[in-house]
Design a protein around this motif. Structure first.
Motif, short mmCIF file in Angstrom:
data_model
loop_
_atom_site.label_atom_id
_atom_site.label_comp_id
_atom_site.label_asym_id
_atom_site.label_seq_id
_atom_site.Cartn_x
_atom_site.Cartn_y
_atom_site.Cartn_z
N GLN A 39 5.86 -27.78 1.18
CA GLN A 39 4.47 -28.15 0.90
C GLN A 39 3.86 -28.75 2.15
O GLN A 39 4.30 -29.80 2.64
CB GLN A 39 4.37 -29.13 -0.25
CG GLN A 39 2.94 -29.40 -0.69
CD GLN A 39 2.84 -30.07 -2.04
OE1 GLN A 39 3.79 -30.69 -2.52
NE2 GLN A 39 1.69 -29.94 -2.68
N PRO A 41 0.37 -30.23 4.18
CA PRO A 41 -0.78 -31.04 3.76
C PRO A 41 -1.92 -30.18 3.24
O PRO A 41 -2.26 -29.16 3.84
CB PRO A 41 -1.18 -31.76 5.05
CG PRO A 41 0.08 -31.83 5.84
CD PRO A 41 0.81 -30.56 5.54
N GLU A 42 -2.44 -30.56 2.09
CA GLU A 42 -3.59 -29.91 1.45
C GLU A 42 -3.29 -28.47 1.04
O GLU A 42 -4.21 -27.68 0.83
CB GLU A 42 -4.81 -29.97 2.37
CG GLU A 42 -5.22 -31.41 2.71
CD GLU A 42 -6.46 -31.46 3.57
OE1 GLU A 42 -6.98 -30.39 3.94
OE2 GLU A 42 -6.91 -32.57 3.88
N LYS A 43 -2.02 -28.13 0.92
CA LYS A 43 -1.64 -26.80 0.46
C LYS A 43 -0.74 -26.93 -0.75
O LYS A 43 -0.10 -27.96 -0.96
CB LYS A 43 -0.95 -26.00 1.57
CG LYS A 43 -1.85 -25.61 2.70
CD LYS A 43 -1.18 -24.62 3.64
CE LYS A 43 -2.11 -24.15 4.73
NZ LYS A 43 -1.46 -23.16 5.64
N GLU A 44 -0.68 -25.86 -1.52
CA GLU A 44 0.19 -25.86 -2.68
C GLU A 44 1.64 -25.68 -2.25
O GLU A 44 1.94 -25.08 -1.22
CB GLU A 44 -0.22 -24.73 -3.64
CG GLU A 44 -1.55 -24.96 -4.32
CD GLU A 44 -1.81 -23.96 -5.42
OE1 GLU A 44 -2.87 -24.07 -6.07
OE2 GLU A 44 -0.98 -23.07 -5.62
N ARG A 45 2.53 -26.21 -3.07
CA ARG A 45 3.95 -26.03 -2.82
C ARG A 45 4.30 -24.56 -3.03
O ARG A 45 3.83 -23.93 -3.97
CB ARG A 45 4.76 -26.91 -3.77
CG ARG A 45 6.23 -26.92 -3.54
CD ARG A 45 6.89 -27.97 -4.40
NE ARG A 45 6.62 -27.74 -5.81
CZ ARG A 45 6.79 -28.66 -6.75
NH1 ARG A 45 7.19 -29.88 -6.42
NH2 ARG A 45 6.55 -28.36 -8.01
#
Length: 119
Positions: A39, A41-45
């Motif tokens: 994951q 930053p600011e992204k989906e896992r």
């Protein structure tokens, strides 16, 4: 239940390599499918690789195919993620997780390890 502990993260330059380890305790990993997620930053896992302990590797995301290799050591109850040709966009927290074979949900998670790739 199984407990998972990741290690091996760190900082590396663009093009470098790291090997992550996921050590399990409590139960044998042969009962599970083990996946590596990340994951940023600011992204989906996202799931990037998965392995069934008693079968060939089952999955690689397109973003890591050809660069990352998932492997297992049953004797050590450990799963590894060898990461080569790292890119800055690989920067993320990496997690290993386990699910029972034949199920959808990864129920058991490690605490995560940070990987930072500098340009």
């Amino acid at each position: 239940q199984v407990e998972l502990v990741e290690s091996g993260g760190g900082m590396v330059q663009d093009g470098g390599s790291l090997r992550l380890s996921c050590a399990a305790s409590g139960r044998a990993l042969s009962l599970y499918v083990v996946g590596w997620f990340r994951q940023a930053p600011e992204k989906e896992r996202e799931l990037i690789a998965a392995i069934t302990m008693n079968a060939p590797p089952t999955y690689y995301a397109d973003s890591v195919k050809g660069r990352f290799t998932i492997s297992k050591d049953g004797a050590k109850n450990t799963v590894y993620l060898q990461m080569n040709s790292l890119k800055p966009e690989d920067t993320a927290v990496y997690y290993c997780a386990a699910k029972f074979r034949g199920t959808q949900e990864y129920k058991f998670w490690g605490q995560g390890t940070q990987v930072t790739v500098s340009s």
